[in-house]
Design a protein around this motif. Structure first.
Motif, PDB file in Angstrom:
ATOM      1  N   ILE A   4       0.596  -1.361   0.047  1.00 36.51           N
ATOM      2  CA  ILE A   4       0.293  -0.168   0.178  1.00 36.51           C
ATOM      3  C   ILE A   4       1.019   1.436  -0.229  1.00 36.51           C
ATOM      4  O   ILE A   4       0.728   2.602  -0.695  1.00 36.51           O
ATOM      5  N   GLU A   5       2.096   0.724   1.041  1.00 35.91           N
ATOM      6  CA  GLU A   5       2.701   2.396   0.905  1.00 35.91           C
ATOM      7  C   GLU A   5       3.836   3.031  -0.349  1.00 35.91           C
ATOM      8  O   GLU A   5       3.435   3.945  -1.039  1.00 35.91           O
ATOM      9  N   CYS A   7       2.271   1.707  -3.290  1.00 33.25           N
ATOM     10  CA  CYS A   7       1.118   2.286  -3.907  1.00 33.25           C
ATOM     11  C   CYS A   7       0.604   3.399  -4.093  1.00 33.25           C
ATOM     12  O   CYS A   7       0.530   4.342  -4.806  1.00 33.25           O
ATOM     13  N   ARG A   8       0.532   4.106  -2.397  1.00 31.13           N
ATOM     14  CA  ARG A   8       0.503   5.668  -2.257  1.00 31.13           C
ATOM     15  C   ARG A   8       2.151   6.525  -2.869  1.00 31.13           C
ATOM     16  O   ARG A   8       1.579   7.757  -3.463  1.00 31.13           O
ATOM     17  N   LEU A  11       1.183   7.551  -6.068  1.00 33.99           N
ATOM     18  CA  LEU A  11      -0.438   8.345  -6.931  1.00 33.99           C
ATOM     19  C   LEU A  11       0.533   9.404  -6.678  1.00 33.99           C
ATOM     20  O   LEU A  11       0.647  10.624  -7.286  1.00 33.99           O
ATOM     21  N   ASP A  12       1.401   9.818  -5.961  1.00 32.13           N
ATOM     22  CA  ASP A  12       2.067  11.218  -5.467  1.00 32.13           C
ATOM     23  C   ASP A  12       2.715  11.205  -6.338  1.00 32.13           C
ATOM     24  O   ASP A  12       3.525  12.667  -7.009  1.00 32.13           O
ATOM     25  N   SER A  15       1.106  12.375  -9.415  1.00 36.65           N
ATOM     26  CA  SER A  15       0.761  13.283  -9.218  1.00 36.65           C
ATOM     27  C   SER A  15       1.683  14.618  -9.430  1.00 36.65           C
ATOM     28  O   SER A  15       1.328  15.609 -10.129  1.00 36.65           O
ATOM     29  N   CYS A  37      -9.092   4.458  -7.558  1.00 34.33           N
ATOM     30  CA  CYS A  37      -8.146   4.015  -7.620  1.00 34.33           C
ATOM     31  C   CYS A  37      -7.897   2.628  -6.675  1.00 34.33           C
ATOM     32  O   CYS A  37      -7.867   2.793  -5.161  1.00 34.33           O
ATOM     33  N   ARG A  44      -7.943  -2.936  -2.194  1.00 36.87           N
ATOM     34  CA  ARG A  44      -7.233  -1.179  -1.055  1.00 36.87           C
ATOM     35  C   ARG A  44      -8.128  -0.186  -2.666  1.00 36.87           C
ATOM     36  O   ARG A  44      -8.243  -0.266  -3.515  1.00 36.87           O
ATOM     37  N   PHE A  46      -7.914   3.934  -3.549  1.00 38.04           N
ATOM     38  CA  PHE A  46      -7.164   5.165  -2.595  1.00 38.04           C
ATOM     39  C   PHE A  46      -8.662   6.216  -2.955  1.00 38.04           C
ATOM     40  O   PHE A  46      -9.349   6.159  -5.014  1.00 38.04           O
ATOM     41  N   VAL A  57      -5.103  12.360  -2.754  1.00 33.35           N
ATOM     42  CA  VAL A  57      -5.104  11.643  -2.324  1.00 33.35           C
ATOM     43  C   VAL A  57      -6.047  12.075  -1.020  1.00 33.35           C
ATOM     44  O   VAL A  57      -5.631  12.721   0.050  1.00 33.35           O
ATOM     45  N   LEU A  60      -8.297   6.457   2.003  1.00 34.16           N
ATOM     46  CA  LEU A  60      -8.083   4.770   1.216  1.00 34.16           C
ATOM     47  C   LEU A  60      -9.310   3.782   2.394  1.00 34.16           C
ATOM     48  O   LEU A  60      -9.148   4.097   3.505  1.00 34.16           O
TER      49      LEU A  60
END
Length: 115
Positions: A4-5, A7-8, A11-12, A15, A37, A44, A46, A57, A60
């Motif tokens: 998850i980290e 993936c986040r 996404l950052d 962006s 997403c 999970r 976002f 974001v 979650l």
């Protein structure tokens, strides 16, 4: 399998990439739309907004999206990380069914320059 980290972080990074873009990409990213997403292998989602050329974001949650965002993406975490890193072409992944993108027709037309 991406976490998850990771993936986040992807996404950052996406962006940041959108915010630095110019031309057609910048115009396509200038939409103001709700966004989800879903990371299918981690189950999970976002949620947030595409606004001002950036992805913001906001949350979650477990499972698929609870509400229908205006722009909806679904893919594995590995595919998200690979696309943002430039190792996986979005258009080919979308055409091959590895990535799902759902949005209104007008938004899809604007987003096509991101492909």
């Amino acid at each position: 399998m991406a976490t998850i980290e990771e993936c986040r972080a992807a996404l950052d990074q996406l962006s940041d990439n959108l915010a630095r873009a110019d031309g057609d990409v910048r115009g396509a990213a200038a939409l103001d739309r709700t966004l989800s997403c879903h990371i299918t292998d981690l189950d999970r989602t976002f949620t947030g907004r595409l606004e001002g050329g950036r992805i913001h974001v906001a949350g979650l949650a477990a499972g698929p999206p609870a509400t229908k965002a205006e722009i909806r993406l679904a893919m594995t975490g590995d595919d998200l990380v690979a696309m943002v890193a430039g190792q996986l072409n979005f258009a080919k992944a979308w055409a091959g069914g590895r990535v799902r993108l759902e949005a209104g027709f007008r938004d899809l037309l604007r987003l096509r320059s991101l492909l």
